[in-house]
Design an enzyme around this catalytic site. Structure first.
Site, PDB file in Angstrom:
ATOM      1  N   ASP A  46      -1.336   1.876   6.530  1.00  0.00           N
ATOM      2  CA  ASP A  46      -2.287   2.052   5.827  1.00  0.00           C
ATOM      3  C   ASP A  46      -2.784   0.994   5.092  1.00  0.00           C
ATOM      4  O   ASP A  46      -2.076  -0.073   5.010  1.00  0.00           O
ATOM      5  CB  ASP A  46      -1.942   3.511   5.167  1.00  0.00           C
ATOM      6  CG  ASP A  46      -3.338   4.263   4.664  1.00  0.00           C
ATOM      7  OD1 ASP A  46      -3.031   5.348   4.218  1.00  0.00           O
ATOM      8  OD2 ASP A  46      -4.227   3.635   4.463  1.00  0.00           O
TER       9      ASP A  46
HETATM   10  C1  GLC Z   1      -7.003   4.667   2.667  1.00  0.00           C
HETATM   11  C2  GLC Z   1      -6.433   5.918   3.400  1.00  0.00           C
HETATM   12  C3  GLC Z   1      -6.577   5.994   4.627  1.00  0.00           C
HETATM   13  C4  GLC Z   1      -7.690   5.072   5.081  1.00  0.00           C
HETATM   14  C5  GLC Z   1      -7.714   3.649   4.780  1.00  0.00           C
HETATM   15  C6  GLC Z   1      -8.822   2.774   5.229  1.00  0.00           C
HETATM   16  O1  GLC Z   1      -6.258   4.295   1.529  1.00  0.00           O
HETATM   17  O2  GLC Z   1      -5.122   6.311   2.969  1.00  0.00           O
HETATM   18  O3  GLC Z   1      -6.585   7.381   5.322  1.00  0.00           O
HETATM   19  O4  GLC Z   1      -8.210   5.358   6.770  1.00  0.00           O
HETATM   20  O5  GLC Z   1      -7.164   3.403   3.503  1.00  0.00           O
HETATM   21  O6  GLC Z   1      -9.863   2.988   4.554  1.00  0.00           O
END
Ligand code: GLC
Length: 729
Positions: free
Chosen positions: A285
């Site tokens: 993430d």
């Molecule tokens: C965020 C979220 C995730 C998202 C990613 C990209 O922090 O936790 O769900 O897809 O970053 O934006």
């Protein structure tokens, strides 16, 4: 002569193509993707392989930095670049600077719509209509793919029992079985019949795993969870997504067995690869490699890169730990060429799967982008999804649907609100695309009948006087209240679930006028309704409904559509009851709080209609079977109302006792069916239950269907069921 020139040109093209295919065998479409990826990897340097594992967050402000990195093969995929024009410019540059002609892949958070924003996933799940949810994801995929994207970070399949957590809005609710059904539908909707089509995108099952396990709903504050909780609550929806063929998985911010999930070999390898059999792309993430430093689980990004690679992470989102450290770690022998090649393999494989090596411009047709965005078809399909997602929670004396004639006041902080209706993960959704309540009511009921008065969000300014006076002048009042999208979503958690006190005070003043008072309530989570319910004759819970919200609500209020949604998330009476959910472990005694009424405000699976549906004649084809046999369950459902309507028949299983020594859940959803009934029509609904429906996770952590006494429960919601008992031998 002319023909000869054309023939020569064709032959030349064929020859070049042939030479190219020989020089670049990975471009040979007739080869299996695995051969093509390996042929390419065989030509790549270690630096180029590492470049493929880098997921870069693009910004126009840093375009030149980005291009500098691309020219050094230090970027594999990109998020936050959008639109054909921008992405084509970046792809042109990448191809011109890639020795082997490797295209970039473009990702984005397209959670519930790209520009035609649909209801939040929590609302969509209240439809229990997997076919409709799948179609809605297909709309999102068409628009995202038309805009240059080929991977979306959805579905979000966390299972949440604490609506204080801001990310509850992106989930499909508290139940693993329903979340699994939604996960499968969403993956199939995004990915369609083939990932290599120009109107589909690769989906991403997130967040793997257990992100919803946070302390008191407080985002990022990981709460340890047991392996039992992992297998019973958090894993099933990801398992369903993987079985549905999801192309990628994103790891979660949370922790398991003390480690950040990013570093967990148990999660990333034993579970994801070996147990669930996932072979696709596993990414972090947002900057989880560097988050670990702040969490005290890593001294530096070198260490994080080593641990993440060991845990099976293929792609590093935005932390640059892989980009800046893997080459040195490789040269020092701290990571192997095999580890790097495996990660690069899965990053490249994703690009082959979505067709980027066959045509790097597959998703970059400006004409298609213009045709697809906010198309009438997309809006109409989204409208039907929105209608099926709104919950009717109260309808005293059948005040709804609204009687013909008379004036209608549409008032309150959400009367003309557009932005909040988009929800928090709105991708490229724009407030101007939204049909507000005022616009929807005027469109459906006619401008002449509708009087509009908005007020501030807290309903504390003089504008409330205008609201009350407008209500006074009308025959019926639609009071539009709720919670906006500022305290929902990532890092936006709440310590209460109440709406602004001013909104309640305003509602009380309106109710005191003695008019037909209908509340349409907006929110990205289940909110407390105990102070709203006494002040209205009817309550329609619209969630954050997306661009078609105002029109969908108006169609329901008029009776041109009939409410059918059933909540996928328990509504608490007070925040003190949270976490609150229907499938708890069975207690030794049932006790209630001494300071609040018994049970939730609205139980899992609850939702009213303009009809009532009568359940009768619940039958099992047997009272005793072997643990290996299927059983058939039948029930009759009759529409005793005046409208054609859809009823969601729910089937739960309760272990009275079984041969295992574990304490079972109170009950668990094991099947559901939507049926459409005309007024007076009765249907017999049949379910076939396999032994799977009676399984239990034994004390040895094995899923087994054990001999025992069970209860099959069928009804209109988790608390209102008919029951029949069954012995398994
Ligand atoms: C965020 C979220 C995730 C998202 C990613 C990209 O922090 O936790 O769900 O897809 O970053 O934006």
């Amino acid at each position: 002569m002319k023909h000869k020139v054309i023939l020569a040109a064709a032959l030349a093209l064929l020859f070049c193509g042939g030479v190219q295919a020989q020089k670049r065998p990975w471009l040979n479409k007739s080869l299996p993707i695995s051969d093509r990826v390996n042929a390419l990897l065989d030509q790549m340097t270690v630096e180029e392989m590492i470049g493929e594992t880098v997921l870069h967050s693009y910004s126009v402000e840093k375009d030149s930095d980005f291009r500098a990195l691309v020219s050094k093969n230090k970027v594999g995929a990109v998020l936050k670049a959008n639109g054909v024009i921008q992405i084509k410019s970046l792809q042109d540059y990448a191809l011109a600077h890639s020795r082997l002609g490797i295209p970039l892949m473009f990702h984005e958070d397209v959670i519930h719509g790209y520009r035609t924003v649909a209801p939040i996933p929590l609302a969509q799940a209240c439809s229990w209509d997997t076919a409709m949810v799948r179609r809605t994801a297909a709309v999102a995929a068409r628009e995202a793919a038309a805009s240059g994207l080929s991977l979306t970070y959805a579905p979000m399949l966390d299972v949440c029992v604490d609506p204080r957590w801001g990310r509850v809005t992106e989930t499909s609710g508290e139940d693993p079985f329903l979340s699994s059904a939604m996960g499968e539908a969403l993956v199939k909707g995004f990915q369609g019949s083939s990932l290599s089509l120009a109107n589909t995108v690769m989906a991403c099952s997130k967040h793997f795993v257990g992100y919803a396990s946070v302390t008191a709903g407080h985002d990022y504050l990981g709460e340890e969870f047991s392996q039992r909780q992992l297998f019973e609550r958090y894993l099933p929806s990801h398992d369903a997504a993987i079985r549905a063929g999801v192309g990628s998985v994103m790891c979660s911010y949370t922790m398991y067995n003390g480690q950040p999930v990013t570093f967990s070999k148990y999660i990333g390898k034993d579970l994801l690869r070996d147990t669930l059999g996932f072979k696709g792309l596993y990414m972090t993430d947002w900057t989880t490699c560097s988050n670990a430093l702040r969490q005290g689980a890593s001294p530096n990004k070198r260490f994080s890169a080593t641990k993440s690679l060991e845990a099976g992470i293929d792609m590093d989102m935005a932390s640059n730990a892989y980009r800046d450290n893997l080459l040195a770690l490789y040269k020092e022998g701290k990571v192997s060429l095999g580890q790097i090649r495996n990660a690069a393999y899965r990053c490249l494989e994703a690009k082959f799967k979505v067709g980027l090596f066959d045509n790097p411009y597959l998703y970059l047709d400006p004409k298609r982008e213009k045709r697809e965005i906010l198309s009438e078809q997309n809006k109409q399909e989204t409208l039907e999804m929105t209608v099926e997602s709104m919950l009717l929670l109260k309808n005293d004396n059948s005040v709804l649907p609204l009687a013909d004639g008379g004036t209608i006041a549409v008032v309150g902080p959400f009367a003309e609100e557009k932005d909040a209706l988009l929800g928090v993960w709105r991708a490229k959704g724009k407030p101007e695309d939204v049909t507000s309540m005022a616009e929807g009511m005027s469109k459906v009921f006619g401008k002449g009948r509708v009087k509009i008065a908005s007020c501030d969000y807290k309903a504390l300014t003089d504008s409330v006087e205008t609201v009350v006076n407008t209500a006074k002048s009308a025959d019926a009042v639609i009071v539009c209240i709720g919670q906006n999208s500022k305290n929902i979503g990532e890092a936006n958690c709440v310590s209460t679930l109440e709406i602004e006190k001013g909104q309640i005070d305003m509602l009380r003043r309106i109710k005191a006028l003695g008019k037909t008072t209908i509340v349409v309530m907006f929110g990205g989570r289940p909110l407390i309704t105990k102070d709203v319910l006494p002040e209205c004759d009817a309550l329609l819970y619209a969630w954050h409904p997306g661009v078609m919200g105002g029109e969908a609500a108006a169609l329901l209020l008029k009776g041109e559509r009939v409410p059918s949604a059933k909540t996928c998330q328990t509504f608490p009476r007070t925040v003190g009851q949270v976490p609150i959910y229907y499938n708890t472990y069975r207690p030794m005694n049932y006790i209630e709080y001494t300071d609040v009424e018994k049970g939730p405000q609205f139980p899992f699976g609850f939702g009213l209609s303009y009809n009532t549906y009568e359940y009768s004649d619940l039958k099992l084809n047997t009272g005793k079977v072997k643990t290996t046999d299927n059983i058939t369950v039948s029930v009759k459902v009759k529409n005793t109302g005046k409208y054609e309507g859809r009823e969601i028949v729910q089937l739960y299983v309760k272990h009275i006792y079984d041969a295992s020594t574990v304490i079972p859940k109170e009950k668990e959803l094991q099947a559901f069916r939507s049926i459409v009934l005309k007024p007076g029509e009765e249907q017999e609904v049949k379910f076939t239950l396999t032994p799977e429906a009676f399984k239990v996770l034994t004390e040895n952590m094995q899923w087994k269907t054990e001999p025992g006494l069970y209860e099959v429960q069928v009804g209109r919601n988790s608390a209102d069921v008919m029951t029949q008992r069954l012995t398994l031998e």
